[in-house]
Design an enzyme around this catalytic site. Sequence first.
Site, PDB file in Angstrom:
ATOM      1  N   SER A  77       1.150  -1.652  -0.054  1.00 39.77           N
ATOM      2  CA  SER A  77      -0.136  -0.104  -0.398  1.00 39.77           C
ATOM      3  C   SER A  77       0.995   1.323   0.143  1.00 39.77           C
ATOM      4  CB  SER A  77      -0.975  -0.101   1.241  1.00 39.77           C
ATOM      5  OG  SER A  77      -1.829  -0.525   1.125  1.00 39.77           O
ATOM      6  N   LYS A  80       0.850   3.444  -2.980  1.00 37.98           N
ATOM      7  CA  LYS A  80      -0.663   4.737  -3.125  1.00 37.98           C
ATOM      8  C   LYS A  80      -0.095   6.043  -3.709  1.00 37.98           C
ATOM      9  CE  LYS A  80      -3.610   0.491  -1.750  1.00 37.98           C
ATOM     10  NZ  LYS A  80      -4.193   0.614  -0.085  1.00 37.98           N
ATOM     11  N   TYR A 203      -2.049  -2.407 -10.597  1.00 39.47           N
ATOM     12  CA  TYR A 203      -2.399  -1.737  -9.339  1.00 39.47           C
ATOM     13  C   TYR A 203      -1.141  -3.230  -8.779  1.00 39.47           C
ATOM     14  CZ  TYR A 203      -3.692  -1.899  -4.265  1.00 39.47           C
ATOM     15  OH  TYR A 203      -4.661  -1.671  -3.416  1.00 39.47           O
ATOM     16  N   TYR A 255      -4.468   3.601   7.457  1.00 39.69           N
ATOM     17  CA  TYR A 255      -6.432   3.179   7.723  1.00 39.69           C
ATOM     18  C   TYR A 255      -6.702   3.360   8.180  1.00 39.69           C
ATOM     19  CZ  TYR A 255      -2.447  -0.468   4.880  1.00 39.69           C
ATOM     20  OH  TYR A 255      -1.717  -0.771   4.991  1.00 39.69           O
ATOM     21  N   VAL A 273       1.114  -3.673   3.888  1.00 41.28           N
ATOM     22  CA  VAL A 273       0.815  -4.616   4.910  1.00 41.28           C
ATOM     23  C   VAL A 273       1.993  -5.563   4.794  1.00 41.28           C
ATOM     24  CG1 VAL A 273      -1.438  -5.255   5.025  1.00 41.28           C
ATOM     25  CG2 VAL A 273      -0.362  -5.962   2.673  1.00 41.28           C
TER      26      VAL A 273
HETATM   27  N1  GLN Z   1      -2.045  -5.380  -2.217  1.00 41.46           N
HETATM   28  C1  GLN Z   1      -2.285  -5.046  -1.782  1.00 41.46           C
HETATM   29  C2  GLN Z   1      -3.372  -5.211  -1.593  1.00 41.46           C
HETATM   30  O1  GLN Z   1      -4.355  -3.646  -2.397  1.00 41.46           O
HETATM   31  C3  GLN Z   1      -2.011  -4.044  -0.430  1.00 41.46           C
HETATM   32  C4  GLN Z   1      -2.498  -3.581   0.490  1.00 41.46           C
HETATM   33  C5  GLN Z   1      -1.967  -3.466   1.965  1.00 41.46           C
HETATM   34  O2  GLN Z   1      -0.812  -2.833   1.885  1.00 41.46           O
HETATM   35  N2  GLN Z   1      -2.789  -3.008   2.496  1.00 41.46           N
HETATM   36  O3  GLN Z   1      -4.945  -5.780  -1.302  1.00 41.46           O
END
Ligand code: GLN
Length: 334
Positions: A77, A80, A203, A255, A273
């Site tokens: 994430s 992003k 993505y 989050y 994550v």
């Molecule tokens: N690849 C993961 C997803 O999109 C990344 C999620 C994350 O790091 N929260 O579900």
Amino acid sequence: MPSAAIRAQLQDRLEDLHARHAASGHDGVEKVYDERRGMYPPEEAGDELDRLAIAITTVDGETFAVGDHDVPFSLQSMSKVFSYALALGRHDSDELADTVGVEPSGDAFNSITFDERHHRPFNPMVNAGALATTSLAAGDTPEERLDAILGVMRACAGDQGLHADEETAAAELRAADHNRATAYLMRAEGMIEGDVEELLGLYLRQCSVHVTCSTLSTMAATLANGCVHPTTGDRAVPADRVRDLLSVMYTCGMYDSTGEWAYDVGLPAKSGVSGGILVVVPGKMGIGVWSPGLDAYGNSARGVAICEEISKKLGLHLFATDDEDRLTVEATGD
Ligand code: GLN
């Protein structure tokens, strides 16, 4: 450059921080993520739970790092930040507002909920919002679109070799039903256009870019330095959009515990994550932390505790005026 004495003190403090947190066990760890297995309980984890790295890069490009700082892990994430940065460079605020908001959702990162009032994802730091900003990446082919996102990452890292790990991306794609459902629903609702499978692949490849903790702190330092790389001088984001990026990281980057993070740590950040956290101290430094044990929100449990301590000990909380033990890591001219 900080003075030699401050530099030695900073390295000492990092060593001490690392030693204490490495010995602290895994309190607060509720889950661990692996590309191949997805989320799994900490009881099933092996040595990976003991991985720990901390790095700080000053805005003049000096990195202080401890622990597993040269072991690669995926951005997940945290990527992003860079697809949103690309969108900020190509679209003005009004155009972007048609695609994605800047409002914390209060929901989990992968929640299939939208800002119904404006008919768009809440913000670019949750999965739905990231799918929307990634869909804006320009290019005639998926490779060109990925290259555009990698271009921002590379400008921030000062590493032209940064690339998506295809094995990670393939594993992510095999377990992508939740993101797939989100993306198809968004297209049905008119929030995105085009080939959903292609967008999903793009993505997940941006999520699969591998970095080390030292690279992560360098990327954060670039963001701290007005989005100009400390040593190459490359600009990653137009100067007039830096505030947009950092504001959204501040309000939405961790989050559904971003409010608590803002209260305790008080800095723009983004977690992933994989257990990484990228933290920006505007005008001063970037911080990278990596520890794979995740808390209930999906943030690195040790990572959050370490960042709280760094923020307090170095007096970095944006709104703090009273830290007694602060170590001022600023230019002294020597
Ligand atoms: N690849 C993961 C997803 O999109 C990344 C999620 C994350 O790091 N929260 O579900």
